[in-house]
Design a protein around this motif. Structure first.
Motif, PDB file in Angstrom:
ATOM      1  N   PRO A 275       5.073 -14.538   5.670  1.00 50.99           N
ATOM      2  CA  PRO A 275       5.539 -16.118   6.166  1.00 50.99           C
ATOM      3  C   PRO A 275       5.876 -15.917   4.536  1.00 50.99           C
ATOM      4  CG  PRO A 275       3.836 -16.118   6.929  1.00 50.99           C
ATOM      5  CD  PRO A 275       3.383 -14.947   6.971  1.00 50.99           C
ATOM      6  N   LEU A 276       7.132 -16.934   3.950  1.00 51.95           N
ATOM      7  CA  LEU A 276       7.303 -16.818   2.662  1.00 51.95           C
ATOM      8  C   LEU A 276       7.722 -18.342   2.623  1.00 51.95           C
ATOM      9  CD1 LEU A 276       8.475 -13.649   1.215  1.00 51.95           C
ATOM     10  CD2 LEU A 276       6.423 -14.850   1.207  1.00 51.95           C
ATOM     11  N   GLY A 277       7.990 -18.457   3.821  1.00 50.49           N
ATOM     12  CA  GLY A 277       8.784 -20.741   3.890  1.00 50.49           C
ATOM     13  C   GLY A 277      10.547 -20.216   4.635  1.00 50.49           C
ATOM     14  N   LEU A 278      11.070 -21.043   4.695  1.00 48.23           N
ATOM     15  CA  LEU A 278      12.119 -21.483   5.649  1.00 48.23           C
ATOM     16  C   LEU A 278      12.893 -20.650   4.606  1.00 48.23           C
ATOM     17  CD1 LEU A 278      13.587 -22.697   7.776  1.00 48.23           C
ATOM     18  CD2 LEU A 278      14.561 -24.922   5.435  1.00 48.23           C
ATOM     19  N   ASP A 279      13.981 -19.342   5.801  1.00 50.73           N
ATOM     20  CA  ASP A 279      14.638 -18.448   5.376  1.00 50.73           C
ATOM     21  C   ASP A 279      14.612 -17.685   4.277  1.00 50.73           C
ATOM     22  OD1 ASP A 279      16.743 -20.576   6.723  1.00 50.73           O
ATOM     23  OD2 ASP A 279      17.280 -22.192   4.553  1.00 50.73           O
ATOM     24  N   TYR A 280      12.984 -17.681   4.793  1.00 48.42           N
ATOM     25  CA  TYR A 280      12.749 -16.238   3.901  1.00 48.42           C
ATOM     26  C   TYR A 280      11.847 -15.124   5.165  1.00 48.42           C
ATOM     27  CZ  TYR A 280      14.360 -17.732  -0.456  1.00 48.42           C
ATOM     28  OH  TYR A 280      15.593 -18.249  -1.670  1.00 48.42           O
ATOM     29  N   MET A 281      12.188 -14.014   4.352  1.00 49.48           N
ATOM     30  CA  MET A 281      11.201 -12.901   5.500  1.00 49.48           C
ATOM     31  C   MET A 281      10.285 -12.141   4.577  1.00 49.48           C
ATOM     32  SD  MET A 281      11.492 -11.177   8.643  1.00 49.48           S
ATOM     33  CE  MET A 281      12.558  -9.582   8.147  1.00 49.48           C
ATOM     34  N   SER A 282       8.897 -11.422   4.151  1.00 51.12           N
ATOM     35  CA  SER A 282       8.615 -10.489   3.970  1.00 51.12           C
ATOM     36  C   SER A 282       7.778  -9.394   5.007  1.00 51.12           C
ATOM     37  CB  SER A 282       7.898 -11.246   2.991  1.00 51.12           C
ATOM     38  OG  SER A 282       7.406  -9.653   2.186  1.00 51.12           O
ATOM     39  N   PHE A 283       8.400  -8.451   4.612  1.00 53.51           N
ATOM     40  CA  PHE A 283       7.814  -7.327   5.657  1.00 53.51           C
ATOM     41  C   PHE A 283       6.903  -5.915   4.884  1.00 53.51           C
ATOM     42  CE2 PHE A 283      12.312  -6.645   6.262  1.00 53.51           C
ATOM     43  CZ  PHE A 283      12.026  -5.119   6.411  1.00 53.51           C
ATOM     44  N   THR A 284       5.895  -5.259   5.289  1.00 51.98           N
ATOM     45  CA  THR A 284       6.138  -3.986   4.633  1.00 51.98           C
ATOM     46  C   THR A 284       6.344  -2.515   5.663  1.00 51.98           C
ATOM     47  OG1 THR A 284       3.570  -3.903   5.570  1.00 51.98           O
ATOM     48  CG2 THR A 284       4.251  -5.212   2.848  1.00 51.98           C
ATOM     49  N   LEU A 285       6.775  -1.818   5.745  1.00 52.99           N
ATOM     50  CA  LEU A 285       6.881  -1.004   5.889  1.00 52.99           C
ATOM     51  C   LEU A 285       5.291   0.445   5.421  1.00 52.99           C
ATOM     52  CD1 LEU A 285      10.910   0.036   6.302  1.00 52.99           C
ATOM     53  CD2 LEU A 285       8.809  -1.516   7.926  1.00 52.99           C
ATOM     54  N   ALA A 286       4.972   0.913   6.320  1.00 50.11           N
ATOM     55  CA  ALA A 286       4.529   2.059   6.088  1.00 50.11           C
ATOM     56  C   ALA A 286       4.659   3.393   6.528  1.00 50.11           C
ATOM     57  CB  ALA A 286       3.131   2.268   6.586  1.00 50.11           C
ATOM     58  N   GLU A 287       4.970   4.000   5.820  1.00 52.31           N
ATOM     59  CA  GLU A 287       5.330   5.564   5.800  1.00 52.31           C
ATOM     60  C   GLU A 287       4.679   7.066   5.106  1.00 52.31           C
ATOM     61  OE1 GLU A 287       8.870   5.124   2.735  1.00 52.31           O
ATOM     62  OE2 GLU A 287       9.917   4.175   4.675  1.00 52.31           O
ATOM     63  N   PRO A 288       4.477   8.123   5.266  1.00 52.86           N
ATOM     64  CA  PRO A 288       4.229   9.014   4.766  1.00 52.86           C
ATOM     65  C   PRO A 288       4.617   9.223   3.474  1.00 52.86           C
ATOM     66  CG  PRO A 288       5.128   9.829   6.868  1.00 52.86           C
ATOM     67  CD  PRO A 288       6.145   8.310   6.558  1.00 52.86           C
ATOM     68  N   VAL A 289       3.206   9.514   2.848  1.00 50.90           N
ATOM     69  CA  VAL A 289       3.440  10.066   1.292  1.00 50.90           C
ATOM     70  C   VAL A 289       4.318  11.288   1.028  1.00 50.90           C
ATOM     71  CG1 VAL A 289       2.083  10.652  -0.335  1.00 50.90           C
ATOM     72  CG2 VAL A 289       1.827   9.138   1.136  1.00 50.90           C
ATOM     73  N   GLY A 290       4.201  12.041   2.076  1.00 53.91           N
ATOM     74  CA  GLY A 290       5.035  12.984   2.160  1.00 53.91           C
ATOM     75  C   GLY A 290       3.905  14.744   2.491  1.00 53.91           C
ATOM     76  N   VAL A 291       4.076  15.683   1.431  1.00 55.33           N
ATOM     77  CA  VAL A 291       3.339  16.735   0.997  1.00 55.33           C
ATOM     78  C   VAL A 291       2.450  16.746   0.608  1.00 55.33           C
ATOM     79  CG1 VAL A 291       3.472  19.164   0.890  1.00 55.33           C
ATOM     80  CG2 VAL A 291       5.588  18.084   1.029  1.00 55.33           C
ATOM     81  N   THR A 292       1.461  16.801   1.006  1.00 53.83           N
ATOM     82  CA  THR A 292      -0.494  16.766   0.924  1.00 53.83           C
ATOM     83  C   THR A 292      -0.848  18.055   0.519  1.00 53.83           C
ATOM     84  OG1 THR A 292      -1.073  16.152   2.641  1.00 53.83           O
ATOM     85  CG2 THR A 292      -0.035  14.558   1.513  1.00 53.83           C
ATOM     86  N   ALA A 293      -1.375  17.450   0.056  1.00 56.89           N
ATOM     87  CA  ALA A 293      -2.400  19.390  -0.266  1.00 56.89           C
ATOM     88  C   ALA A 293      -3.665  18.677  -0.864  1.00 56.89           C
ATOM     89  CB  ALA A 293      -1.950  19.870  -2.436  1.00 56.89           C
ATOM     90  N   HIS A 294      -4.505  19.732  -0.189  1.00 57.16           N
ATOM     91  CA  HIS A 294      -5.925  19.633  -0.032  1.00 57.16           C
ATOM     92  C   HIS A 294      -6.994  20.798  -0.578  1.00 57.16           C
ATOM     93  CE1 HIS A 294      -5.326  16.364   2.837  1.00 57.16           C
ATOM     94  NE2 HIS A 294      -4.086  16.556   2.624  1.00 57.16           N
ATOM     95  N   ILE A 295      -7.643  20.280  -1.714  1.00 54.39           N
ATOM     96  CA  ILE A 295      -8.115  21.312  -2.106  1.00 54.39           C
ATOM     97  C   ILE A 295      -9.915  21.160  -1.428  1.00 54.39           C
ATOM     98  CG2 ILE A 295      -9.879  22.461  -4.495  1.00 54.39           C
ATOM     99  CD1 ILE A 295      -6.995  21.271  -5.570  1.00 54.39           C
ATOM    100  N   ILE A 296     -10.541  22.057  -0.515  1.00 50.66           N
ATOM    101  CA  ILE A 296     -11.505  22.101  -0.218  1.00 50.66           C
ATOM    102  C   ILE A 296     -12.784  22.659  -0.807  1.00 50.66           C
ATOM    103  CG2 ILE A 296     -12.435  22.610   2.373  1.00 50.66           C
ATOM    104  CD1 ILE A 296      -9.804  20.632   2.122  1.00 50.66           C
TER     105      ILE A 296
END
Length: 305
Positions: A145-166
């Motif tokens: 909430p940012l007050g009257l007439d405004y809205m803020s939101f976040t979206l969680a999205e995948p980073v993409g291709v990930t590499a894993h060195i084990i």
């Protein structure tokens, strides 16, 4: 110790190996031969004797794996509902429990662990699949909430291709604690196990396919520094999970350090930011183990209602 584990261990003591071990790369949902034809032996630390051999990936093999993961990221995996991602990971955990005898004996033979420790690693890995499976359909953004007439939101999205060195010393549990949150978040994975202990990564790749993971979402390219370097420099790899020695960590850091790369502690990809009309996207490189919050990237939008 179960009867099945005991029987497998006794068979290994007699034959010097475990029958039916994987030997090829795992790309696009199936075992594939390395393009170079180069192979490497793996040794039983208890005897010092070679007990199996496997294909060694080169740069073109890594390219093939990343291309497969990138295609899956923008296709079938993106279209897979979070609830189905959850079900797949939970099924993977159940399959690890089903195959604990074979996985633990393979890890003991490959890494030199005791059977008890190897079984614990497999059980812990199964639990990690189940834990992140439970989280997969609960990843969401925030409404601020940012007050009257405004809205803020976040979206969680995948980073993409990930590499894993084990690393070699915990080849199963270290891998799963990185790939499970990445898969739960909708990322795709290219895994590079230690060339001294690649077997359980390949075995788990087949189990993930059995669990219903779409082809290309999880690929394995066992190899040496050539494979690592290509993963680090590949433009479609958006995040790297690494566990290993200080010298190798320094090598990873140097290879990732450049104008087109970003690290955990900051930086923006200028080209991506220019292409984005709203908000900001950040991708993270981590030098140790993947954590859930680094498997997704956040985009904020503020709009006048």
């Amino acid at each position: 110790m179960s009867d099945v584990v005991t029987l497998l261990a006794q068979d290994v003591l007699k034959s010097g190996t475990l029958k039916g071990l994987p030997q090829h790369l795992y790309i696009d949902g199936a075992p594939v031969k390395a393009s170079s034809g180069e192979r490497m032996e793996t040794f039983d630390p208890g005897t010092g004797a070679a007990f199996a051999s496997f294909d060694l990936a080169n740069a073109s093999d890594v390219d093939r794996a990343v291309q497969s993961s990138h295609k899956a990221l923008n296709g079938v995996w993106r279209a897979t509902k979070p609830a189905e991602r959850s079900a797949i990971l939970c099924r993977a955990g159940a399959l690890l429990r089903r195959d604990i005898a074979r996985l633990s004996v393979a890890e003991t033979l490959d890494s030199g662990k005791t059977l008890n420790e190897a079984q614990w690693d497999v059980l812990a890995s199964a639990r990690m699949f189940e834990y992140y499976g439970g989280l997969a359909d609960k990843l969401q953004g925030s409404s601020i909430p940012l007050g009257l007439d405004y809205m803020s939101f976040t979206l969680a999205e995948p980073v993409g291709v990930t590499a894993h060195i084990i690393p070699w010393n915990y080849p199963t549990s270290t891998m799963v604690r990185g790939i499970a949150p990445a898969l739960a978040a909708g990322c795709t994975v290219v895994c590079k196990p230690a060339e001294t202990t690649p077997l359980t990564a390949l075995m788990i790749a087949a189990l993930l396919t059995e669990a219903g993971l779409p082809d290309g979402v999880f690929n394995v390219v066992q190899g040496d520094r050539v494979a690592v370097d290509r993963l680090l420099e590949h433009p479609d790899v958006r995040a790297v999970s690494f566990v290993g020695s200080t010298p190798v960590a320094q090598h990873v850091h140097v290879d990732m350090d450049g104008p087109e790369r970003e690290h955990r502690d900051g930086g923006r990809d200028e080209q991506r930011r220019q292409r984005s009309r709203i908000g900001e996207e950040r991708r993270h490189h981590q030098h140790e183990a993947t954590e859930q919050r680094h498997a997704v990237e956040h985009r904020g939008e503020r709009a006048k209602l």
